[in-house]
Design an enzyme around this catalytic site. Structure first.
Site, PDB file in Angstrom:
ATOM      1  N   GLU A 199      22.117  -1.945 -14.271  1.00 56.41           N
ATOM      2  CA  GLU A 199      21.391  -2.247 -15.506  1.00 56.41           C
ATOM      3  C   GLU A 199      19.864  -2.229 -15.348  1.00 56.41           C
ATOM      4  OE1 GLU A 199      23.188  -5.802 -17.170  1.00 56.41           O
ATOM      5  OE2 GLU A 199      25.021  -4.698 -17.657  1.00 56.41           O
ATOM      6  N   GLU A 297      31.337  -0.622 -15.554  1.00 52.30           N
ATOM      7  CA  GLU A 297      31.458  -2.061 -15.810  1.00 52.30           C
ATOM      8  C   GLU A 297      31.682  -2.362 -17.284  1.00 52.30           C
ATOM      9  OE1 GLU A 297      28.263  -4.719 -14.385  1.00 52.30           O
ATOM     10  OE2 GLU A 297      28.633  -5.894 -16.185  1.00 52.30           O
TER      11      GLU A 297
END
Length: 445
Positions: A199, A297
């Protein structure tokens, strides 16, 4: 010779959970008018696998259980005949939010990484991976993601709350990846791939580090890619982005349009937290067809929702949407969480397909566990997605053909009504009733 059809069902208002519902033969039907039509000669991407993440939290929870429940969980996830057959899994380099606290592998300001040591992973993560490998009948491919470099390498001087990698430590950080891969190999665990940064567009209160698209491109181009080659690790698959679908295409375009950076990149990883946006997957594939797309994810945020059926349907919807838009693998987040949805060192509690009550040694299988299994148990590594026509707007469908010739069709019904449908292949027709809030896997052998 008529082909056999086998049916497996999970449905909300029944006791059926990945339950085998019998077999029948495809029938020739001259009056076939409309239905889901399978087009076997129309092929798309090849599947790498399905799985979840060996976080420190998941591993810690695993070893808080008694031996009998540990054995059951290993079989439930990694046995390819009686379980979900997980064969593509993730773990973290240094700590993540689902660790027991912040940690890294070197002493402060050890630029040469002479003190590099993965002792922390030997406590829970490495033993858990090894036990899973013993249960699995095929190779479990592992990819690893960093949430943050060591604090001293970063502009904000801490692992949490974003910050960036300092320029003077880019070579050291690239070497850090190589050291990690080699250290894991010494433990008997081959690392199949790495993501550059979990991220990179998010400043989180937990372990995080930001990169712009240009910064990630240049880190791969000038540091990570060349370092892995220099260290004899050129076969390690480098995955960029590892963040949400919303910006996937824009990010991929910046990195993959640079031929010198792109030559090191295997593919683009992504998460689901910004919504569907499946069209960005297709757009990225069409512009960069030689690069893979991998779901790295996803989880239900906000803690445990024990028994919530909507969570399973969220998984089914996302898996179908991703697979139908060129994704080659689908990797869930934590394998096991406790009844709070942790442990998590900043209280960012989430749900998981298997929840455990570590105080009373109890295990709960969530709807998400069964929904994932409708894909992972039947769509094998090496399977190719095949074409289909679906005239039913309330049914979500995907179809694959395994190496052994078995056709796998998954049909999901999120509505409040049963839907009767027909399925046609080149060898005949069968009819089915898709129960409300159900998912079925149909095998044509």
């Amino acid at each position: 010779m008529k082909r056999e059809v086998k049916v497996y069902l999970t449905a909300r208002d029944t006791q059926d959970r990945l339950t085998f519902k019998g077999s029948r033969l495809l029938e020739s039907e001259k009056n076939y008018d409309n239905g889901i039509e399978i087009i076997e000669e129309e092929t798309y991407q090849t599947i790498e696998g399905f799985g979840g993440a060996f976080t420190e939290a998941a591993s810690y929870n695993f070893y808080k259980l008694g031996e009998e429940n540990r054995r059951k969980i290993l079989k439930a996830y990694f046995d390819s005949e009686e379980g979900n057959g997980y064969n593509l899994c993730r773990t973290h380099i240094n700590s993540c939010d689902f660790s027991l606290g912040n940690y890294d592998y070197v002493d402060e300001y050890d630029v040469e990484l002479k003190t590099f040591n993965i002792e922390r992973e030997r406590r829970y993560v490495i033993p858990f991976i090894k036990e899973a490998k013993e249960v699995s009948k095929e190779e479990i491919k592992i990819f690893s993601s960093p949430w943050s470099p060591p604090a001293w390498m970063k502009t904000n001087g801490e692992m949490n709350n974003g910050g960036k990698l300092k320029d003077e430590y880019k070579d050291a950080w690239a070497l850090y990846f190589a050291k990690y891969i080699k250290a894991m190999k010494e433990e008997g665990i081959d690392i199949w791939g790495i993501t550059v940064q979990n991220e990179p567009e998010a400043t989180q209160v937990w372990d995080s580090c930001r990169y712009t698209a240009e910064e990630e491109r240049d880190f791969v181009k000038y540091h990570l890619g060349p370092t892995l080659y220099k260290e004899g690790l050129q076969d390690i698959n480098i995955i960029v982005w590892d963040h949400n679908r919303d910006l996937l295409y824009e990010r991929a375009k910046v990195i993959l349009s640079d031929k010198e950076a792109a030559k090191y990149v295997w593919g683009v990883g992504f998460h689901w937290y910004s919504g569907d946006q499946f069209e960005n997957l297709k757009k990225t594939h069409e512009e960069f067809p030689d690069k893979k797309l991998l779901f790295t994810e996803g989880c239900q945020e906000g803690g445990v929702k024990l028994g919530d059926w909507n969570v399973g349907e969220r998984y089914g919807h996302n898996i179908i949407g991703d697979l139908n838009n060129y994704t080659v693998g689908w990797v869930d987040w934590n394998l096991i969480l406790d009844t709070m949805g942790g442990p998590n060192h900043v209280g960012n509690y989430c749900d998981a397909p298997i929840i455990v009550d570590t105080e009373n040694d109890r295990v709960y299988y969530q709807s998400s566990y069964y929904y994932i299994g409708h894909f992972s148990r039947f769509i094998k590594r090496g399977a190719k997605r095949i074409g289909f026509k679906n005239p039913y707007e309330d049914l979500e469908v995907t179809a694959f053909k395994n190496i052994d010739g078995t056709v796998v069709v998954v049909v999901m019904n999120k509505t409040d009504k049963d839907i009767y449908f027909k399925l046609k292949s080149e060898d005949g027709v069968a009819d089915f009733n898709s129960l409300k809030h159900s998912i079925i896997t149909i095998l044509i052998k």
